[in-house]
Design an enzyme around this catalytic site. Structure first.
Site, PDB file in Angstrom:
ATOM      1  N   ASP A 173      37.249  42.410  42.236  1.00  0.00           N
ATOM      2  CA  ASP A 173      36.276  43.291  41.600  1.00  0.00           C
ATOM      3  C   ASP A 173      36.648  43.536  40.129  1.00  0.00           C
ATOM      4  OD1 ASP A 173      33.990  45.181  42.210  1.00  0.00           O
ATOM      5  OD2 ASP A 173      35.418  46.650  41.463  1.00  0.00           O
ATOM      6  N   GLU A 175      52.236  30.680  48.070  1.00  0.00           N
ATOM      7  CA  GLU A 175      53.313  30.771  49.074  1.00  0.00           C
ATOM      8  C   GLU A 175      52.757  30.674  50.490  1.00  0.00           C
ATOM      9  OE1 GLU A 175      55.326  34.469  48.522  1.00  0.00           O
ATOM     10  OE2 GLU A 175      55.502  34.141  46.355  1.00  0.00           O
TER      11      GLU A 175
HETATM   12  C1  GLC Z   1      31.753  45.851  40.776  1.00  0.00           C
HETATM   13  C2  GLC Z   1      31.083  45.986  42.112  1.00  0.00           C
HETATM   14  C3  GLC Z   1      30.201  47.190  42.073  1.00  0.00           C
HETATM   15  C4  GLC Z   1      31.046  48.401  41.806  1.00  0.00           C
HETATM   16  C5  GLC Z   1      31.847  48.233  40.529  1.00  0.00           C
HETATM   17  C6  GLC Z   1      32.940  49.260  40.425  1.00  0.00           C
HETATM   18  O1  GLC Z   1      30.853  45.561  39.766  1.00  0.00           O
HETATM   19  O2  GLC Z   1      30.411  44.814  42.455  1.00  0.00           O
HETATM   20  O3  GLC Z   1      29.480  47.339  43.260  1.00  0.00           O
HETATM   21  O4  GLC Z   1      30.242  49.546  41.702  1.00  0.00           O
HETATM   22  O5  GLC Z   1      32.493  46.989  40.478  1.00  0.00           O
HETATM   23  O6  GLC Z   1      33.960  48.998  41.353  1.00  0.00           O
END
Ligand code: GLC
Ligand code: CA
Length: 576
Positions: free
Chosen positions: A234, A285
């Protein structure tokens, strides 16, 4: 690995006790991810086994055989770790446990075992840019003094102005409003500020702190040891901030924070790459070719490709592709640019049309007014197409995408042809961006409505109780999986056919060759043994004799057809 039959998989598998569970079997050097179709499961909305209105891991286990039948290679699960759910789980309070609303770690282990027995790999969503404000580290930071090691895991700074009551810089939150929140110190006086690029309940970590790095490498191992095949990372462009946290000074031509080509100082910093090189070594690993996939909102594609250099991640979501209109010339150029940019670093391109942050492509690709992508849709939006009218174009776009070489991502429900839900009442909305902009942006709830599994029942088979964390439209039953399974011409069967042909003809590994001199609005290319023709224009065009028709996004266009109507894509084999 136990051999189990798909239909009885969920029932027959005992929870594995041991760690070091192997990943799904892979022949060495397979590099399965170069061709994989990865299906995104949004756990809250996939399937709800205990009837509390929120999807859960046991529900996912029940649904896996249907995904194996569909023909995908892997599932990616949006976050299910312990979280107060202020941003639907993208706010993690414990990275090593399952939130009770989704189940238990034992459920997760069983899910991995069932998935692997069905030939599906499991990718977990990892949120390293920020934690939840409920995370014990952040709570410790609040309790500790300015300058303490506890505060140094996050980005606490003194405010500006004589009383320190102005934020440390001018950064804005991606969700709207300021990116800094002021805390009260132990004696009750107004104190330092902490950075949150997203919601105020999502404090950003300080990734220059070695303790943060060590913690996340350990978290990677925790999930890898349980047999996890990889991670969707993310905000993979956000972990390092420009040194000194300077004000953002946008070019005059740029709009909001991060909306254009120019990165704000909290995105796209070169320092992130060293983190992924270290993670690459951790994954190496382990057996079974584990993978990292970047959510990196940077442009152009040649820059995004830095995230997938040979010693970094394996894949990156191709957002320039999902952001392209249904237009032959635009599609051709983004496809060329993608193949070239990723090819230059030896990585496969990926293709994606929908996810949990975007307006569903059924609706999005037919928006006639100014396309409000990212802001969501609601009662005030204009130009929203009728779902039935828009579905044909969406199917044509998916039929085009699934022929392209490389990996592809599907978002749950697109295989059912689900439209964006555009009439959610304000009281039902949950996305923090709706609240942080005082409702100016509708946010992302409209693509997150639970899935219909059965044509009837209060929650259309999402569960038996009828409860649902977002209201499901009354006509949702007509999109139900059970109503489409085995029905010729249904969207579900179209996806299944395409995935089968894609695998059979090895399209993911084939070269793409354009057919020049097409009529305006027509896109035609050959990939391996398959020729693809798509009509993005508004008039029927004659269908050249490229071979026999093996798939069509429109069931009324069959083999021998001489005309290709607008918003239709066909696959042909064996040039005549
Ligand atoms: C990313 C995710 C989204 C989230 C954001 C903050 O863009 O896809 O859904 O709100 O990160 O974590
Ligand atoms: Ca549930």
């Amino acid at each position: 690995m136990t051999e189990i039959h798909a239909a009885s998989a969920a029932a027959d598998v005992a929870a594995p006790a041991s760690h070091r569970t192997p990943a799904a079997p892979t022949a060495p050097g397979d590099q399965w991810w170069r061709s994989a179709v990865i299906y995104q499961i949004y756990p809250r909305s996939f399937r709800d086994a205990n009837g509390d209105g929120i999807g859960d891991l046991p529900g996912i286990i029940d649904g896996l055989p249907a995904l194996a039948h569909l023909g995908v290679d892997a599932v990616w699960l949006s976050p299910f770790m312990t979280s107060p759910q202020r941003d639907a789980g993208y706010d993690v309070a414990d990275y090593r446990d399952v939130d009770p609303i989704f189940g238990t770690l034992a459920d997760y282990d069983r899910l991995v075992e069932v998935a692997h027995a069905l030939g599906l790999r499991v990718i977990v969503d990892l949120v390293p840019n920020h934690s939840s404000s409920d995370h014990p580290w952040f709570q410790a930071a609040l309790a500790a003094a300015p300058g303490s090691p506890e505060r140094a895991r996050y980005l606490f700074r003194d405010g500006r102005g004589p009383a320190g009551d102005e934020p440390p810089n001018n950064w804005e939150s991606v969700f709207g409003g300021g990116a800094w929140t002021r805390v009260s110190e132990a004696d009750g006086t107004p104190g330092q500020w902490y950075l949150h690029v997203f919601d105020s309940t999502q404090p950003d970590f300080d990734w220059t702190n070695p303790e943060v790095r060590a913690e996340f490498e350990d978290i990677l191992r925790f999930w890898l040891d349980r047999g996890t095949d990889g991670f969707r990372v993310d905000v993979a462009h956000g972990m390092i901030k420009e040194e000194g946290l300077p004000d953002f000074v946008p070019n005059p031509s740029e709009g909001s924070m991060g909306g254009g080509e120019q990165d704000p100082p909290f995105f796209g910093q070169d320092g992130v790459h060293e983190i992924y090189r270290a993670w690459h070594r951790v994954l190496e690993e382990y057996d079974g070719e584990r993978v990292l996939c970047a959510e990196a909102w940077v442009s152009p594609l040649s820059r995004m490709a830095r995230w997938v250099r040979p010693d970094e991640m394996q894949q990156a979501f191709n957002f320039p592709y999902s952001g392209t209109d249904w237009d032959a010339a635009a599609l051709r150029s983004v496809i060329d640019e993608s193949l070239e940019a990723f090819g230059a670093v030896g990585a496969p391109s990926t293709w994606v049309l929908s996810n949990h942050d975007l307006v569903r492509h059924t609706t999005r690709l037919s928006l006639t007014a100014e396309n409000p992508q990212g802001a969501g849709l609601g009662p005030r939006s204009v130009g929203i197409p009728e779902p039935d009218q828009a579905l044909g174009r969406a199917r044509a776009a998916s039929t085009l995408m699934l022929a392209l070489p490389g990996g592809a991502y599907l978002y749950q429900g697109e295989e059912l042809g689900l439209p964006e839900v555009t009439d959610l009442p304000d009281e039902a909305r949950q996305d923090p961006s709706f609240f942080r902009t005082n409702g100016e942006r509708y946010g992302r709830d409209g693509c997150r409505v639970p899935l219909p599994w059965e044509a009837t029942g209060a929650a259309f088979g999402f569960n038996d109780s009828g409860a649902s964390w977002l209201p499901m439209p009354g006509d949702w039953g007509r999109y139900a999986r059970s109503a489409q399974a085995g029905v010729e011409g249904s969207t579900l069967e179209l996806y299944r056919t395409l995935l089968g042909l894609r695998r059979e003809h090895g399209l993911a590994h084939a070269d793409l060759v354009w057919h020049e001199d097409q009529e305006a609005g027509v896109l035609a290319f050959t990939v391996g043994a398959v020729t693809v023709v798509a009509n993005t224009g508004s008039n029927p065009v004659s269908l050249p004799g490229y071979g026999s028709l093996v798939a069509s996004s429109d069931p009324s266009v069959s083999d021998g057809a001489e005309l290709l109507p607008p918003d239709v894509t066909v696959w042909l084999t064996g040039a005549a």
